[in-house]
Scaffold this motif. Structure first.
Motif, PDB file in Angstrom:
ATOM      1  N   CYS A 183     -10.179   3.994  -5.131  1.00 48.28           N
ATOM      2  CA  CYS A 183      -9.534   4.394  -3.870  1.00 48.28           C
ATOM      3  C   CYS A 183      -9.770   3.354  -2.779  1.00 48.28           C
ATOM      4  CB  CYS A 183     -10.080   5.746  -3.413  1.00 48.28           C
ATOM      5  SG  CYS A 183      -9.527   7.169  -4.379  1.00 48.28           S
ATOM      6  N   GLY A 184     -11.014   2.880  -2.660  1.00 48.44           N
ATOM      7  CA  GLY A 184     -11.342   1.900  -1.634  1.00 48.44           C
ATOM      8  C   GLY A 184     -10.628   0.576  -1.836  1.00 48.44           C
ATOM      9  N   VAL A 185     -10.604   0.100  -3.082  1.00 43.88           N
ATOM     10  CA  VAL A 185      -9.940  -1.174  -3.380  1.00 43.88           C
ATOM     11  C   VAL A 185      -8.443  -1.080  -3.099  1.00 43.88           C
ATOM     12  CG1 VAL A 185      -9.302  -2.740  -5.247  1.00 43.88           C
ATOM     13  CG2 VAL A 185     -11.657  -1.938  -5.055  1.00 43.88           C
ATOM     14  N   LEU A 186      -7.797  -0.035  -3.582  1.00 49.66           N
ATOM     15  CA  LEU A 186      -6.354   0.109  -3.383  1.00 49.66           C
ATOM     16  C   LEU A 186      -5.997   0.247  -1.905  1.00 49.66           C
ATOM     17  CD1 LEU A 186      -5.404   2.497  -6.337  1.00 49.66           C
ATOM     18  CD2 LEU A 186      -4.770   0.092  -6.080  1.00 49.66           C
ATOM     19  N   THR A 187      -6.813   0.971  -1.159  1.00 54.86           N
ATOM     20  CA  THR A 187      -6.537   1.161   0.266  1.00 54.86           C
ATOM     21  C   THR A 187      -6.495  -0.165   1.005  1.00 54.86           C
ATOM     22  OG1 THR A 187      -7.530   3.371   0.318  1.00 54.86           O
ATOM     23  CG2 THR A 187      -7.387   2.188   2.406  1.00 54.86           C
ATOM     24  N   ILE A 188      -7.499  -0.996   0.802  1.00 56.12           N
ATOM     25  CA  ILE A 188      -7.553  -2.276   1.525  1.00 56.12           C
ATOM     26  C   ILE A 188      -6.495  -3.254   1.007  1.00 56.12           C
ATOM     27  CG2 ILE A 188      -8.998  -4.246   2.113  1.00 56.12           C
ATOM     28  CD1 ILE A 188      -9.719  -1.624   3.511  1.00 56.12           C
ATOM     29  N   LEU A 189      -6.230  -3.249  -0.296  1.00 61.84           N
ATOM     30  CA  LEU A 189      -5.200  -4.141  -0.832  1.00 61.84           C
ATOM     31  C   LEU A 189      -3.825  -3.803  -0.267  1.00 61.84           C
ATOM     32  CD1 LEU A 189      -6.220  -4.557  -4.597  1.00 61.84           C
ATOM     33  CD2 LEU A 189      -6.547  -6.166  -2.696  1.00 61.84           C
ATOM     34  N   ILE A 190      -3.540  -2.508  -0.146  1.00 60.94           N
ATOM     35  CA  ILE A 190      -2.259  -2.101   0.433  1.00 60.94           C
ATOM     36  C   ILE A 190      -2.197  -2.492   1.905  1.00 60.94           C
ATOM     37  CG2 ILE A 190      -0.839  -0.094   1.063  1.00 60.94           C
ATOM     38  CD1 ILE A 190      -1.776   1.234  -1.524  1.00 60.94           C
ATOM     39  N   ARG A 191      -3.270  -2.264   2.626  1.00 56.84           N
ATOM     40  CA  ARG A 191      -3.297  -2.646   4.046  1.00 56.84           C
ATOM     41  C   ARG A 191      -3.123  -4.152   4.231  1.00 56.84           C
ATOM     42  NH1 ARG A 191      -8.064   0.870   7.138  1.00 56.84           N
ATOM     43  NH2 ARG A 191      -7.079   2.922   6.926  1.00 56.84           N
ATOM     44  N   GLN A 192      -3.681  -4.923   3.315  1.00 55.33           N
ATOM     45  CA  GLN A 192      -3.664  -6.375   3.465  1.00 55.33           C
ATOM     46  C   GLN A 192      -2.358  -7.005   2.994  1.00 55.33           C
ATOM     47  OE1 GLN A 192      -5.764  -8.338   4.937  1.00 55.33           O
ATOM     48  NE2 GLN A 192      -5.132 -10.378   4.238  1.00 55.33           N
ATOM     49  N   PHE A 193      -1.823  -6.540   1.870  1.00 52.94           N
ATOM     50  CA  PHE A 193      -0.719  -7.261   1.245  1.00 52.94           C
ATOM     51  C   PHE A 193       0.612  -6.509   1.230  1.00 52.94           C
ATOM     52  CE2 PHE A 193      -4.624  -8.835  -0.872  1.00 52.94           C
ATOM     53  CZ  PHE A 193      -4.548 -10.153  -0.475  1.00 52.94           C
ATOM     54  N   ALA A 194       0.598  -5.186   1.395  1.00 49.87           N
ATOM     55  CA  ALA A 194       1.854  -4.434   1.330  1.00 49.87           C
ATOM     56  C   ALA A 194       2.550  -4.427   2.685  1.00 49.87           C
ATOM     57  CB  ALA A 194       1.584  -2.999   0.865  1.00 49.87           C
ATOM     58  N   SER A 195       3.813  -3.991   2.683  1.00 51.03           N
ATOM     59  CA  SER A 195       4.577  -3.938   3.932  1.00 51.03           C
ATOM     60  C   SER A 195       4.161  -2.752   4.789  1.00 51.03           C
ATOM     61  CB  SER A 195       6.072  -3.844   3.628  1.00 51.03           C
ATOM     62  OG  SER A 195       6.362  -2.705   2.824  1.00 51.03           O
ATOM     63  N   LEU A 196       3.539  -1.738   4.180  1.00 55.18           N
ATOM     64  CA  LEU A 196       3.066  -0.583   4.938  1.00 55.18           C
ATOM     65  C   LEU A 196       1.691  -0.879   5.539  1.00 55.18           C
ATOM     66  CD1 LEU A 196       4.001   2.332   2.499  1.00 55.18           C
ATOM     67  CD2 LEU A 196       5.141   1.743   4.633  1.00 55.18           C
ATOM     68  N   PRO A 197       1.446  -0.447   6.777  1.00 45.73           N
ATOM     69  CA  PRO A 197       0.135  -0.708   7.382  1.00 45.73           C
ATOM     70  C   PRO A 197      -0.975   0.171   6.826  1.00 45.73           C
ATOM     71  CG  PRO A 197       1.498   0.565   8.889  1.00 45.73           C
ATOM     72  CD  PRO A 197       2.374   0.178   7.737  1.00 45.73           C
ATOM     73  N   GLU A 198      -0.630   1.322   6.240  1.00 49.44           N
ATOM     74  CA  GLU A 198      -1.627   2.273   5.749  1.00 49.44           C
ATOM     75  C   GLU A 198      -1.481   2.486   4.248  1.00 49.44           C
ATOM     76  OE1 GLU A 198      -4.395   3.376   5.520  1.00 49.44           O
ATOM     77  OE2 GLU A 198      -4.571   4.801   7.176  1.00 49.44           O
ATOM     78  N   GLY A 199      -2.621   2.639   3.562  1.00 48.33           N
ATOM     79  CA  GLY A 199      -2.570   2.806   2.119  1.00 48.33           C
ATOM     80  C   GLY A 199      -3.414   3.935   1.583  1.00 48.33           C
ATOM     81  N   VAL A 200      -3.984   4.764   2.452  1.00 46.74           N
ATOM     82  CA  VAL A 200      -4.891   5.816   1.999  1.00 46.74           C
ATOM     83  C   VAL A 200      -4.175   6.845   1.122  1.00 46.74           C
ATOM     84  CG1 VAL A 200      -6.359   7.734   2.747  1.00 46.74           C
ATOM     85  CG2 VAL A 200      -6.490   5.542   3.928  1.00 46.74           C
TER      86      VAL A 200
END
Length: 238
Positions: free
Chosen positions: A186-203
């Motif tokens: 959960c922690g890894v995916l959250t930060i990866l989405i925040r860093q590299f995805a177009s969405l600002p939130e990944g929780v």
């Protein structure tokens, strides 16, 4: 229902909120067998569907301390400012800690969320393993990627997700090692989405994806049964 409300903007239409409730309860829970049978978190799944169905309504954040019933002033969330890179001023750590910033109803005040988490742990309603591991993983990866770990923890739905959503009985693992793997994911995916995805939130996406992987995680991290005799191989002396 309360968790879904905590994941919505305060200005959301009651009709949209009710639609999300139908998704969470009827589709995600009842269609899969009722309480205890759903394999993903109902509130987060409803939030994801609402985000994709009503993106403008779901990202209209009311400015802090704006109590007007009409023509409310809108504002950006800290993660939105970071993602857009507009150069707008970020709120201070103290403002985010006390909830003086834009965001969903239940994700702005870090103080209230932490106190709620301490209460749930003290009453043994939840185990601290998942929240602590989730937050520690997110902070560590945030630092490795050159982000601000404290900003990542205090902003967005990270505290809400780690304490109240990822610990859902039905959709989270049972044994200790599986909980650690699940929370790290959960922690890894959250930060990866925040860093590299177009969405600002990944929780939301992170927890739902890890919910789907829970059966596999529990199979891999299955604890050794004490007192179980090993099967004898062919040819072993009797």
């Amino acid at each position: 229902g309360v968790l879904l409300a905590m994941n919505l903007p305060v200005s959301i239409s009651p009709i949209i909120a009710a639609f999300g409730g139908v998704i969470a309860i009827v589709v995600v829970k009842q269609m899969f067998g009722g309480i205890g049978q759903n394999f993903v978190n109902p509130a987060l799944t409803a939030r994801i569907i609402l985000m994709n169905s009503f993106p403008a309504k779901m990202t209209a954040w009311t400015a802090p301390m704006d109590h007007s019933f009409s023509d409310a002033m809108t504002t950006a969330t800290p993660l939105g400012v970071l993602s857009e890179g507009t150069g707008a001023a970020l709120p201070s750590y103290l403002d985010m800690f006390l909830g003086n910033t834009g965001g969903c109803l239940g994700e702005t005040c870090a103080l209230a969320l932490i106190l709620g988490g301490i209460y749930l742990v003290a009453r043994r309603v939840i185990s601290p393993v998942i929240p602590v591991t989730y937050l520690a993983t997110a902070a560590a990866l945030s630092a490795l990627l050159g982000r601000d770990p404290l900003m990542d923890i205090l902003s967005g739905g990270l505290l809400l997700g780690a304490i109240f959503m990822a610990t859902d009985y039905t959709t989270s693992p049972i044994n200790f090692s599986a909980r650690v793997i699940y929370a790290v994911g959960c922690g890894v995916l959250t930060i990866l989405i925040r860093q590299f995805a177009s969405l600002p939130e990944g929780v939301s996406y992170s927890i739902v994806l890890m919910n789907i992987l829970v059966p596999l995680i529990e199979r891999v991290a299955k604890p050794q049964t004490f007192g179980k005799m090993k099967a004898k191989k062919a040819g072993d002396a009797k």
